[in-house]
Motif scaffolding. Structure first.
Motif, PDB file in Angstrom:
ATOM      1  N   ASP A 227      24.005 -33.098 -11.895  1.00 36.81           N
ATOM      2  CA  ASP A 227      24.772 -33.169 -10.647  1.00 36.81           C
ATOM      3  C   ASP A 227      25.379 -34.555 -10.465  1.00 36.81           C
ATOM      4  O   ASP A 227      26.502 -34.703 -10.009  1.00 36.81           O
ATOM      5  N   THR A 232      27.976 -31.274 -11.742  1.00 37.29           N
ATOM      6  CA  THR A 232      27.587 -29.882 -11.533  1.00 37.29           C
ATOM      7  C   THR A 232      27.198 -29.697 -10.068  1.00 37.29           C
ATOM      8  O   THR A 232      27.111 -30.669  -9.324  1.00 37.29           O
ATOM      9  N   GLN A 233      26.973 -28.429  -9.665  1.00 34.24           N
ATOM     10  CA  GLN A 233      26.765 -28.193  -8.232  1.00 34.24           C
ATOM     11  C   GLN A 233      25.448 -27.487  -7.946  1.00 34.24           C
ATOM     12  O   GLN A 233      25.342 -26.714  -7.006  1.00 34.24           O
ATOM     13  N   PHE A 234      24.427 -27.768  -8.785  1.00 30.29           N
ATOM     14  CA  PHE A 234      23.142 -27.094  -8.575  1.00 30.29           C
ATOM     15  C   PHE A 234      22.621 -27.312  -7.165  1.00 30.29           C
ATOM     16  O   PHE A 234      22.114 -26.402  -6.530  1.00 30.29           O
ATOM     17  N   PHE A 235      22.754 -28.529  -6.682  1.00 27.85           N
ATOM     18  CA  PHE A 235      22.137 -28.860  -5.404  1.00 27.85           C
ATOM     19  C   PHE A 235      23.184 -29.152  -4.332  1.00 27.85           C
ATOM     20  O   PHE A 235      22.952 -29.953  -3.438  1.00 27.85           O
ATOM     21  N   ALA A 236      24.357 -28.519  -4.424  1.00 33.20           N
ATOM     22  CA  ALA A 236      25.407 -28.715  -3.423  1.00 33.20           C
ATOM     23  C   ALA A 236      25.598 -27.416  -2.645  1.00 33.20           C
ATOM     24  O   ALA A 236      26.292 -26.517  -3.110  1.00 33.20           O
TER      25      ALA A 236
ATOM     26  N   ARG B 135      32.951 -33.791  -6.082  1.00 35.71           N
ATOM     27  CA  ARG B 135      31.527 -33.484  -5.957  1.00 35.71           C
ATOM     28  C   ARG B 135      30.931 -34.219  -4.755  1.00 35.71           C
ATOM     29  O   ARG B 135      30.146 -33.651  -3.999  1.00 35.71           O
ATOM     30  N   LEU B 138      31.817 -32.518  -1.619  1.00 35.60           N
ATOM     31  CA  LEU B 138      30.992 -31.329  -1.360  1.00 35.60           C
ATOM     32  C   LEU B 138      29.722 -31.703  -0.618  1.00 35.60           C
ATOM     33  O   LEU B 138      29.342 -31.068   0.364  1.00 35.60           O
ATOM     34  N   ASP B 139      29.064 -32.755  -1.110  1.00 31.76           N
ATOM     35  CA  ASP B 139      27.829 -33.181  -0.455  1.00 31.76           C
ATOM     36  C   ASP B 139      28.101 -33.653   0.970  1.00 31.76           C
ATOM     37  O   ASP B 139      27.243 -33.546   1.828  1.00 31.76           O
TER      38      ASP B 139
END
Ligand code: HEM
Ligand SMILES: [Cu+2]
Lengths: 626, 154
Positions: A227, A232-236, B135, B138-139
């Motif tokens: 991530d 990557t977006q495993f924890f998003a 990314r 997104l968070d």
């Protein structure tokens, strides 16, 4: 065995002198000793961090540390204590003791043991070298996303933590596989599973648990690195990922981990209780069953670390009940130990004192555990000093005290010298007393609402006095630790010579010389009872292992019937080189994903050379002619 | 061979130390209350290329809705995406006072520390991969997004 043969045996198992011998050794005792020396050094460093934190908290409004420094201190302290000390030291004890207790000459996979240590050392450096340069992970010993994700932890601090885990877990897996194979396939003739000492059961269960638990966290931290590194977006959650996934995977490992630490400690305690009560363990079979039960149940409790994240109520109820259930086998073991001592003729030497310190302290830790396992109460207690008190009671009381006991118990075997009993008692009183003085008040502080992981607090909170008491207690315990280490060091020169079996103990390791020679035993002992040295004054042996090459005996899994003589590999530099290559790949892969690709090449080369066949047939047989 | 290893190790040290200052994380204490005094302002070094400050700058860039006109990657109005061509203190002035009066009052509305951080962010932006920027976004979707904010994530 003729003196001639004896000499040959010595020469065959000896390490080369000098640096190459040092780097290439596959002697399980040397490797384990390295582990233990590293652990002692880290205990000192991490203990200094703890004292630093305690000084900071000793009075309200202290300014000697800022919030960032405090975050770094507890993150480094917690991560070191759990990943670099508690788990590895138990593996080290297994590496050292298992072959000796089996009357075997080495582990099943000698080079894997060496690889395991070098990789563990890589993990130590991964965390502590950056710390020396001022880059320290600062999110505690479990680093949840999104806080540890790319948007909230810029830089490489979180990567360092995550990759340190990869290092230590690969090392732990290597060690555990080795222990399992050794216990199952290298028992001496006659040592059927029914006659296997309880300690070996404990190590077997702990190693199997390690094998099942660790992949979960390696996966979790690798996903975290992905991530952070390749987006990557495993924890998003905003893209369909799930932050709770990390917590589940972490604690699916994290809860078994405390048992991976505790189960070997149960093994130490049982060995010590048996020897010093001068009778075999009361309830051996129920003890074995209970440790197997713990090994299974421990995998069904992890959600009790997540009561506060808002999972469905029914789930919380289930995990409350499951957590209470594990108190049953643990309680049963307590009663068996007490019954053993009660019905034996106990001799209160330092190892047994540590056991008593363990029982008293661990019961308190267990009680606070039952409290935090109850979901409604936990909502009140979580993230307070109550939890800090609880975790130190179980980790220090439940794992370190037995470890200190084990250290005093097997020290004569390892060094050939006795430690001073007088200073042993002084260290015991300082550590157990200081520890309880230091940590008991934290229960009260927690109930008064003091949160964990705060760097200071205001004078009007009224927490000053108890915190001061806690700091004084910790300092006393630390002093005791110094006395213990000092005693161990001084006894190396000053201690009385120990002889093979100074305590009158029943298990096979006491039949070897103290310290054991590199090949441990001249002949393979034959076992006819669970306490072989109490059964026979003169141990029956099996002859027939070669003396002119490294040979070990492989036996069947259940009945330990001899099957064949196995050629045990000798010293090699390749485990070291392979660990170096692996470390290079791990370190580089927090900077660029391509490291995984290019880094695999040197690892592959190292492994190929490591496993290059050396059988005589490959040089003289049909393969050679081609 | 060992000596060569040692030299190689020594040669690495400056890089490592440079890495460290990028990793440094100063909290709360000594927040700047003032604009840069000029190109030689020592604070510039503490902000430019520091991971934490740059990341905070990106956060405020979103919070204050700078992207509404400049674009999320700052390629819109006044094309800021090549911030590294500008000095940090120039970027500071541009944010605080605006070029064309679009945000002439920001110096009064935004704390100096945050302007420093946004200036560091813009200075660093050309080196960021767009994928990583996305990314991070997104968070940060639950955080304020200028005028378009819908409240925290459900
Ligand atoms: C005299 C010995 C020790 C002292 C004085 C001590 C003290 C402390 C202190 C002050 C904290 C921070 C509490 C907070 O602010 O939340 C802490 C956290 C912790 N300690 Fe210890 N400690 C000692 C030994 C140990 C040992 C032996 C272990 C494990 C084997 C251990 C494991 C931990 C863990 C896991 C944490 C939690 C870190 C986190 O919050 O992420 N400690 N300890
Ligand atoms: Cu647990």
């Amino acid at each position: 065995m003729s003196p001639d043969e004896r000499e040959r045996l010595h020469a065959v198992w000896a390490d080369r002198p000098g640096l190459l011998g040092f780097l290439g050794t596959v002697d399980h005792k040397r490797i384990a000793a390295r582990y233990i020396v590293t652990v002692v050094g880290l205990l000192f460093l991490s203990g200094m961090l703890a004292i630093d934190m305690r000084l900071q908290l000793s009075q309200p409004d202290m300014r000697r540390m800022g919030p960032q420094q405090y975050n770094e201190a507890f993150a480094l302290h917690g991560s070191t204590m759990l990943f670099l000390i508690s788990v590895p030291v138990m593996e080290a004890m297994a590496l050292w003791l298992v072959p000796l207790m089996l009357g075997a000459r080495n582990m099943a996979f000698p080079r894997l043991a060496a690889f395991s240590y070098w990789l563990y050392l890589g993990g130590v450096l991964m965390l502590w070298l950056p710390h020396a340069l001022g880059i320290t992970p600062d999110l505690g010993w479990f680093e949840y996303p999104p806080l540890s994700g790319p948007a909230y932890s810029p830089g490489h601090r979180a990567d360092i933590w995550a990759q340190m885990i990869t290092f230590t877990e690969v090392a732990a897996l290597a060690a555990s596989v080795n222990v399992v194979a050794t216990i199952l396939k290298m028992r001496p003739p006659g040592m059927t599973l029914a006659r296997m000492p309880f300690f070996l059961w404990a190590m077997l269960v702990a190693s199997l648990m390690t094998i099942f638990a660790l992949p979960a966290i390696m996966l979790a931290t690798s996903m975290l690195i992905a991530d952070r590194l390749v987006s990557t977006q495993f924890f998003a959650p905003a893209a369909g990922g799930d932050v709770l996934l990390f917590q589940h995977m972490f604690w699916f490992f994290g809860h078994p981990e405390v048992y991976i630490i505790f189960v070997p400690a149960v093994g130490f305690v049982s060995s010590i209780v048996e020897t010093f009560s001068r009778r075999t363990l009361f309830g051996h079979v129920p003890m074995v069953l209970s440790i197997l039960a713990i090994g299974v149940l421990a995998f069904g409790l992890w959600v009790h670390h997540m009561f506060a994240v808002g999972l469905p109520r029914l789930g919380n109820d289930f995990y409350t009940a499951a957590s209470m259930a594990i108190a049953l086998p643990a309680g049963l073991q307590m009663f068996c130990w007490i019954a053993t001592m009660w019905s034996g003729r106990p001799r209160f030497a330092t190892p047994l004192l540590w056991v008593i310190g363990f029982i008293a302290t661990f019961v308190i830790g267990g009680l606070s555990g039952v409290m935090t396992a109850s979901a409604p109460l936990d909502l009140q207690l979580t993230d307070t000093y109550f939890v800090v008190a609880h975790l130190h009671y179980v980790l220090i009381g439940g794992a370190l005290f037995p470890l200190f006991g084990a250290f005093c118990y097997w020290y004569p075997k390892a060094t050939g010298r006795m430690m001073s009993e007088r200073w042993g008692v002084v260290a015991f009183i300082l550590i157990v007393g200081g520890f309880n003085l230091g940590f008991f008040p934290m229960h009260v502080l927690g109930l008064e609402g003091m949160p964990r992981r705060i760097y200071t607090y205001g004078p009007d909170m009224g927490w000053g006095t108890l915190n001061l008491v806690a700091t004084i207690g910790s300092a006393i315990a630390m002093l005791g630790g110094i006395v213990l280490t000092g005693n161990a060091l001084i006894s190396l020169w000053r201690g009385k010579p120990a002889g093979a079996d100074p305590w009158g103990a029943p298990t096979l390791e006491w039949a070897a010389r103290s310290p054991p020679p590199q090949h441990n035993f001249e002949e393979v002992p034959v076992v006819t009872s669970i306490a072989p040295l109490w059964r026979h004054g003169d141990l029956p042996v099996m002859t027939g292992l070669a003396t002119d090459r490294r040979e070990v005996l492989v036996t069947s899994v259940i009945d330990a019937v001899p099957q064949y003589r196995h050629h045990s590999v000798g010293p090699s530099l390749w485990p070291f080189v392979a660990a170096l290559a692996t470390s290079g790949m791990f370190v580089a892969s927090i900077f660029t994903p391509w490291a995984v690709v290019w880094g695999a090449i040197p690892i592959g080369v190292a492994l190929v050379l490591w496993f290059w066949p050396r059988r005589p047939r490959s040089a003289t047989g049909p393969l050679a002619r081609r | 061979m060992n000596a060569r290893g040692a030299i190689a190790g020594l040669a690495l040290i400056p890089f490592l130390l440079a890495g460290c200052s990028r990793e440094a994380r100063q909290l709360a204490s000594d927040q700047p209350q003032t604009a840069p005094s000029g190109p030689a302002d020592p604070r510039t070094a503490r902000y430019a290329a520091n991971f934490y400050q740059v990341s905070q700058g990106g956060r405020y860039f979103t919070w204050y809705g700078c992207g509404d006109c400049h674009g999320r990657l700052a390629r819109g109005a006044a094309n800021l995406a090549n911030g590294s061509r500008h000095a940090v203190e120039a970027l500071y002035t541009a944010i605080a006072a605006g070029q064309s009066g679009a945000h002439s009052d920001y110096a009064a509305r935004v704390p100096a520390e945050q302007i420093w951080q946004m200036a560091a962010y813009l200075h660093d932006l050309s080196r960021h991969e767009p994928a990583r920027n996305r990314r991070n976004a997104l968070d940060q979707q639950g955080e304020p997004q200028g005028n378009r904010w819908q409240g925290p994530l459900q």
